[in-house]
Design a protein around this motif. Structure first.
Motif, PDB file in Angstrom:
ATOM      1  N   LEU A   1       0.869  -1.179   0.000  1.00 31.60           N
ATOM      2  CA  LEU A   1       0.000   0.000   0.000  1.00 31.60           C
ATOM      3  C   LEU A   1       0.903   1.225   0.000  1.00 31.60           C
ATOM      4  CD1 LEU A   1      -3.055   0.754   0.102  1.00 31.60           C
ATOM      5  CD2 LEU A   1      -2.765   1.079   2.569  1.00 31.60           C
ATOM      6  N   ALA A   2       0.976   1.891  -1.119  1.00 33.85           N
ATOM      7  CA  ALA A   2       1.916   3.002  -1.255  1.00 33.85           C
ATOM      8  C   ALA A   2       1.364   4.278  -0.630  1.00 33.85           C
ATOM      9  CB  ALA A   2       2.212   3.243  -2.735  1.00 33.85           C
ATOM     10  N   GLY A   3       2.277   5.104  -0.124  1.00 36.07           N
ATOM     11  CA  GLY A   3       1.922   6.448   0.311  1.00 36.07           C
ATOM     12  C   GLY A   3       1.235   6.559   1.647  1.00 36.07           C
ATOM     13  N   VAL A   4       1.317   5.539   2.504  1.00 42.49           N
ATOM     14  CA  VAL A   4       0.653   5.605   3.801  1.00 42.49           C
ATOM     15  C   VAL A   4       1.370   6.605   4.701  1.00 42.49           C
ATOM     16  CG1 VAL A   4      -0.040   4.297   5.840  1.00 42.49           C
ATOM     17  CG2 VAL A   4      -0.118   3.225   3.586  1.00 42.49           C
ATOM     18  N   ARG A   5       0.609   7.468   5.336  1.00 44.87           N
ATOM     19  CA  ARG A   5       1.191   8.459   6.238  1.00 44.87           C
ATOM     20  C   ARG A   5       0.634   8.352   7.656  1.00 44.87           C
ATOM     21  NH1 ARG A   5       4.263   8.247   3.006  1.00 44.87           N
ATOM     22  NH2 ARG A   5       5.199   9.826   1.688  1.00 44.87           N
ATOM     23  N   GLY A   6      -0.116   7.310   7.914  1.00 44.53           N
ATOM     24  CA  GLY A   6      -0.626   7.113   9.266  1.00 44.53           C
ATOM     25  C   GLY A   6      -1.438   5.834   9.353  1.00 44.53           C
ATOM     26  N   VAL A   7      -1.358   5.149  10.497  1.00 41.41           N
ATOM     27  CA  VAL A   7      -2.199   3.987  10.748  1.00 41.41           C
ATOM     28  C   VAL A   7      -2.754   4.101  12.160  1.00 41.41           C
ATOM     29  CG1 VAL A   7      -1.041   2.387   9.166  1.00 41.41           C
ATOM     30  CG2 VAL A   7      -0.213   2.610  11.512  1.00 41.41           C
ATOM     31  N   THR A   8      -3.920   3.536  12.335  1.00 44.13           N
ATOM     32  CA  THR A   8      -4.529   3.537  13.660  1.00 44.13           C
ATOM     33  C   THR A   8      -5.339   2.271  13.848  1.00 44.13           C
ATOM     34  OG1 THR A   8      -5.923   4.790  15.191  1.00 44.13           O
ATOM     35  CG2 THR A   8      -6.643   4.708  12.907  1.00 44.13           C
TER      36      THR A   8
ATOM     37  N   LEU B   1      -9.622  -3.545  13.541  1.00 43.56           N
ATOM     38  CA  LEU B   1      -9.222  -3.116  12.201  1.00 43.56           C
ATOM     39  C   LEU B   1      -7.911  -2.352  12.248  1.00 43.56           C
ATOM     40  CD1 LEU B   1     -12.585  -1.689  10.773  1.00 43.56           C
ATOM     41  CD2 LEU B   1     -11.681  -4.019  10.547  1.00 43.56           C
ATOM     42  N   LEU B   2      -7.191  -2.398  11.145  1.00 42.39           N
ATOM     43  CA  LEU B   2      -6.088  -1.466  10.868  1.00 42.39           C
ATOM     44  C   LEU B   2      -6.621  -0.484   9.841  1.00 42.39           C
ATOM     45  CD1 LEU B   2      -2.370  -2.211   9.984  1.00 42.39           C
ATOM     46  CD2 LEU B   2      -3.766  -0.807   8.463  1.00 42.39           C
ATOM     47  N   VAL B   3      -6.587   0.788  10.166  1.00 38.08           N
ATOM     48  CA  VAL B   3      -7.033   1.826   9.247  1.00 38.08           C
ATOM     49  C   VAL B   3      -5.817   2.640   8.828  1.00 38.08           C
ATOM     50  CG1 VAL B   3      -8.505   3.839   8.910  1.00 38.08           C
ATOM     51  CG2 VAL B   3      -9.308   1.915  10.287  1.00 38.08           C
ATOM     52  N   ALA B   4      -5.574   2.694   7.507  1.00 35.48           N
ATOM     53  CA  ALA B   4      -4.420   3.407   6.954  1.00 35.48           C
ATOM     54  C   ALA B   4      -4.891   4.686   6.283  1.00 35.48           C
ATOM     55  CB  ALA B   4      -3.685   2.516   5.960  1.00 35.48           C
ATOM     56  N   TYR B   5      -4.142   5.757   6.488  1.00 35.29           N
ATOM     57  CA  TYR B   5      -4.471   7.056   5.891  1.00 35.29           C
ATOM     58  C   TYR B   5      -3.447   7.382   4.816  1.00 35.29           C
ATOM     59  CZ  TYR B   5      -4.627  12.135   5.370  1.00 35.29           C
ATOM     60  OH  TYR B   5      -4.680  13.406   4.853  1.00 35.29           O
ATOM     61  N   ARG B   6      -3.967   7.711   3.631  1.00 40.07           N
ATOM     62  CA  ARG B   6      -3.101   8.136   2.517  1.00 40.07           C
ATOM     63  C   ARG B   6      -3.527   9.528   2.083  1.00 40.07           C
ATOM     64  NH1 ARG B   6      -2.514   3.604  -2.014  1.00 40.07           N
ATOM     65  NH2 ARG B   6      -4.796   3.637  -2.012  1.00 40.07           N
ATOM     66  N   PRO B   7      -2.623  10.532   2.252  1.00 40.70           N
ATOM     67  CA  PRO B   7      -2.982  11.897   1.857  1.00 40.70           C
ATOM     68  C   PRO B   7      -2.946  12.046   0.339  1.00 40.70           C
ATOM     69  CG  PRO B   7      -0.711  11.828   2.596  1.00 40.70           C
ATOM     70  CD  PRO B   7      -1.268  10.448   2.799  1.00 40.70           C
ATOM     71  N   GLY B   8      -3.482  13.157  -0.127  1.00 39.57           N
ATOM     72  CA  GLY B   8      -3.481  13.461  -1.548  1.00 39.57           C
ATOM     73  C   GLY B   8      -4.564  14.454  -1.866  1.00 39.57           C
ATOM     74  N   ALA B   9      -4.816  14.655  -3.157  1.00 42.73           N
ATOM     75  CA  ALA B   9      -5.888  15.572  -3.554  1.00 42.73           C
ATOM     76  C   ALA B   9      -7.209  15.097  -2.980  1.00 42.73           C
ATOM     77  CB  ALA B   9      -5.958  15.653  -5.076  1.00 42.73           C
ATOM     78  N   GLU B  10      -7.398  13.765  -2.921  1.00 40.96           N
ATOM     79  CA  GLU B  10      -8.565  13.174  -2.283  1.00 40.96           C
ATOM     80  C   GLU B  10      -8.073  12.202  -1.231  1.00 40.96           C
ATOM     81  OE1 GLU B  10     -11.190  11.464  -5.103  1.00 40.96           O
ATOM     82  OE2 GLU B  10     -11.400  13.303  -6.275  1.00 40.96           O
TER      83      GLU B  10
ATOM     84  N   GLY C   1       3.775   5.043   9.864  1.00 47.14           N
ATOM     85  CA  GLY C   1       2.874   5.118  11.003  1.00 47.14           C
ATOM     86  C   GLY C   1       2.937   3.846  11.818  1.00 47.14           C
ATOM     87  N   THR C   2       2.585   3.938  13.098  1.00 46.87           N
ATOM     88  CA  THR C   2       2.563   2.780  13.994  1.00 46.87           C
ATOM     89  C   THR C   2       1.423   2.952  14.991  1.00 46.87           C
ATOM     90  OG1 THR C   2       4.074   3.797  15.601  1.00 46.87           O
ATOM     91  CG2 THR C   2       5.073   2.478  13.847  1.00 46.87           C
ATOM     92  N   ASP C   3       0.938   1.823  15.501  1.00 47.34           N
ATOM     93  CA  ASP C   3      -0.063   1.855  16.554  1.00 47.34           C
ATOM     94  C   ASP C   3      -0.139   0.467  17.178  1.00 47.34           C
ATOM     95  OD1 ASP C   3      -1.922   2.881  18.266  1.00 47.34           O
ATOM     96  OD2 ASP C   3      -3.546   3.023  16.805  1.00 47.34           O
ATOM     97  N   LEU C   4      -0.807   0.377  18.314  1.00 44.08           N
ATOM     98  CA  LEU C   4      -1.053  -0.896  18.981  1.00 44.08           C
ATOM     99  C   LEU C   4      -2.557  -1.093  19.156  1.00 44.08           C
ATOM    100  CD1 LEU C   4       1.633  -0.823  21.828  1.00 44.08           C
ATOM    101  CD2 LEU C   4       1.552  -2.472  19.961  1.00 44.08           C
TER     102      LEU C   4
END
Length: 613
Positions: free
Chosen positions: A489-496, A506-515, A584-587
């Protein structure tokens, strides 16, 4: 009538370490003092065994203030002694280093601050100034590289010595092979370079050879004849030890290192092939660990295809000139070849059979492993340091390294710098690595740069293998985690961590961009899952406080801790290191580690957690 006040000056004494080389020492002293007419760059060269390393060492002893005190300087030729008011020049030893490592070493000494390799050339060019040039010494450039071969010394000449020689603020002294000296001479203006070839006039030191021979042999006539015959100091040394190995026999008169081998075999009535086979484990070993004495017989026997134990036991006098004891405190007795020139001569004599000899040595080293068969990765953890270090080179030259790189225990426990160089050589030659070997090579720079131990290497290799779609059951060490799954999964800038509609983690990944985009996956299976794009349900503060582990992060690493009774970090149980910034990292509340890096997202189960029923 004579003037009784006149006194006769005694002749100058030879340098006590070098034993001669007055002409060369005068040149080096003039270089150090910056005398007019002496080029900024001086290259010491000569054939293997010509004594250039010893000459350079002897000269540097006179440059070091603390070492000068050990010399009777008044007895030496003043022209051979560098000025005492000058500080000792910095010396950069190329032994075992790549050209890139040597460039970093020099640049960091004179102009620290570079963060990229492409900055090094400019920093080398800017060292010193024409008005106040700095002295730089590069020693043993012919021994550069972690693997045997001519490639790395040539790269050192091109990428390190040439930029330094061209830098107007540098006065360079380097010890190089003749091939590199000739190449550099073709790149530099003649008035900026002086090549001191110790095998040629006026640098060839007949007087020094005579003194060495007289010191080594009791018969002055034999000493004089040997000095006239021998090509250089190494040949004199081998002949002298050969004479000592049979005191009642004739004194051998070899011209070359090869002659010394042949005459020693003849002196003892031995088969020259047997002598070569006995010396093969020492001659074909790469730089590093000396050969443990207990391995000598089995390795030599593997080369010969028959038991050479009796020949080794009864051949102490035959072998005497060709090996040195190299035991370290707390280590078993060990030996090494007396000089790289002797090793080169023996390699040349194996000629077309050298690949087979390396293959047999690799097989013999593998046979020393103590384990439950070839499928037991734990046997590598118990391997002797010599085996883990030297097996790489023998396997490479013997053509069996690719199959070894499918073994996870080997990848984790082999000497990493040497293995990376060997793997890169295979790839450059078009050899296909096994899948796990490719994963290891992707991570090798990280392993070497961070100087990670076997357990950390195994943990990161396990994770890297899962990222590449591989699964490895055992590495022979206990892992701090197991990767449950990994997804690109390219471009991930955060996970929670989050909770799904049915209460699943769940693992939720955030990818920034125009959308900006959120992607959710089931923590246990890695399958895509539905998620409230506006407001994913995250664990409560109470749930997070009850997590059995804590996490602390940096830009490219994270640490896992057990929590104490007060909820604060107590004991570190794992460390994850990345070659690039983490995304990004989380527990999760039950302690599963969520991780995003440049390749994607993954979930790891720390070993410190209880296993689910």
């Amino acid at each position: 009538m004579t003037d009784s006040t006149l006194t006769v000056q005694p002749p100058h004494q030879p340098h006590p370490y070098v034993g001669g080389r007055a002409v060369a020492l005068r040149t080096l002293a003039a270089w150090r003092s910056g005398s007019p007419g002496v080029p900024r760059t001086v290259l010491l060269t000569g054939g293997a065994g010509s004594g250039r390393s010893r000459l350079l060492t002897g000269f540097l002893l006179l440059c070091e203030p603390s070492e000068r005190e050990r010399f009777d300087l008044d007895s030496l030729d003043p022209a051979t002694v560098p000025p005492g008011e000058l500080p000792a020049p910095p010396v950069f030893d190329a032994t075992g280093r790549t050209a890139l490592q040597l460039r970093w070493l020099v640049a960091d000494h004179f102009a620290p601050g570079a963060v990229r390799a492409d900055e090094l050339a400019g920093r080398l060019a800017g060292i010193g100034s024409p008005e106040r040039p700095v002295a730089v010494v590069v020693a043993d450039s012919d021994r550069a590289g972690v693997l045997a071969g001519p490639g790395e010394p040539a790269l050192v000449a091109e990428q390190v010595l040439l930029p330094l020689a061209l830098a107007p603020g540098v006065r360079l002294l380097a010890d190089v092979d003749r091939a590199e000296a000739q190449w550099l001479a073709g790149q530099l203006p003649g008035d900026q370079l002086l090549v001191v070839d110790l095998d040629r006039e006026p640098w060839r030191d007949e007087e020094g050879l005579r003194l060495q021979a007289e010191y080594s042999l009791p018969d002055p006539d034999d000493a004089a004849q040997l000095a006239r015959t021998a090509d250089g100091p190494l040949v004199v040394r081998l002949a002298a030890w050969s004479s000592r190995s049979l005191p009642d026999g004739p004194t051998p008169m070899p011209r070359t290192v090869g002659d010394a081998l042949d005459l020693q075999a003849e002196l003892h009535g031995a088969d020259e092939l047997t002598l070569r086979r006995l010396l093969a484990p020492l001659a074909l070993a790469g730089p590093g660990e000396p050969l443990p004495l207990e391995l000598w017989a089995p390795l030599a026997s593997a080369v010969a295809g028959k038991d050479l134990g009796p020949a080794l036991a009864g051949g102490q006098h035959l072998l005497l000139p060709f090996f040195d004891l190299a035991s370290a405190e707390g280590r078993p007795p060990a030996v090494r070849i007396v000089h790289p020139a002797l090793a080169a001569e023996l390699r040349e004599r194996f000629s077309g059979t050298v690949q087979e000899v390396h293959r047999r040595l690799a097989a013999a080293l593998r046979a020393t492993l103590d384990g439950d068969g070839d499928e037991d990765p734990r046997r590598w953890a118990r391997a002797a340091p010599y085996v883990r270090e030297q097996l790489v080179g023998h396997a490479l030259e013997g053509g069996v390294l690719p199959e070894l790189m499918a073994d996870p225990g080997f990848l984790v426990h082999a000497e990493q710098v040497r293995l990376r160089a060997a793997a890169e050589r295979l790839v450059a030659a078009g050899t296909e690595l096994p899948p796990l070997g490719r994963t290891w090579l992707r991570l090798a720079t990280l392993f070497v740069r961070q100087q990670l131990g076997p357990e950390q290497r195994a943990a990161l290799l396990e994770h890297g293998a899962r990222q590449d779609g591989l699964s490895v059951a055992e590495f022979g060490v206990e892992l701090p985690w197991r990767t449950l799954w990994a997804r690109p999964l390219a471009g991930v800038r955060g996970v929670t961590a989050a909770v799904g509609p049915a209460g699943e983690s769940l693992l939720v990944a955030y990818r920034p961009g125009a959308e900006p985009e959120l992607a959710a996956y089931d923590v246990l299976t890695g399958e895509p899952a539905a998620c409230d794009a506006d407001r994913p349900t995250r664990p409560t503060e109470e749930q997070r406080a009850a997590t059995p582990l804590g996490i602390s992060t940096g830009a490219d690493y994270l640490r896992l801790w057990t929590r104490g009774t007060d909820g604060r970090p107590s004991e570190q149980v794992a460390m994850f290191v990345s070659g690039a910034p983490l995304g990004g990292t989380d527990l999760t509340p039950d302690g599963l580690l969520l991780l995003a890096d440049a390749l994607g997202v993954a979930v790891l189960r720390p070993a410190a957690l209880p296993v689910r029923p």
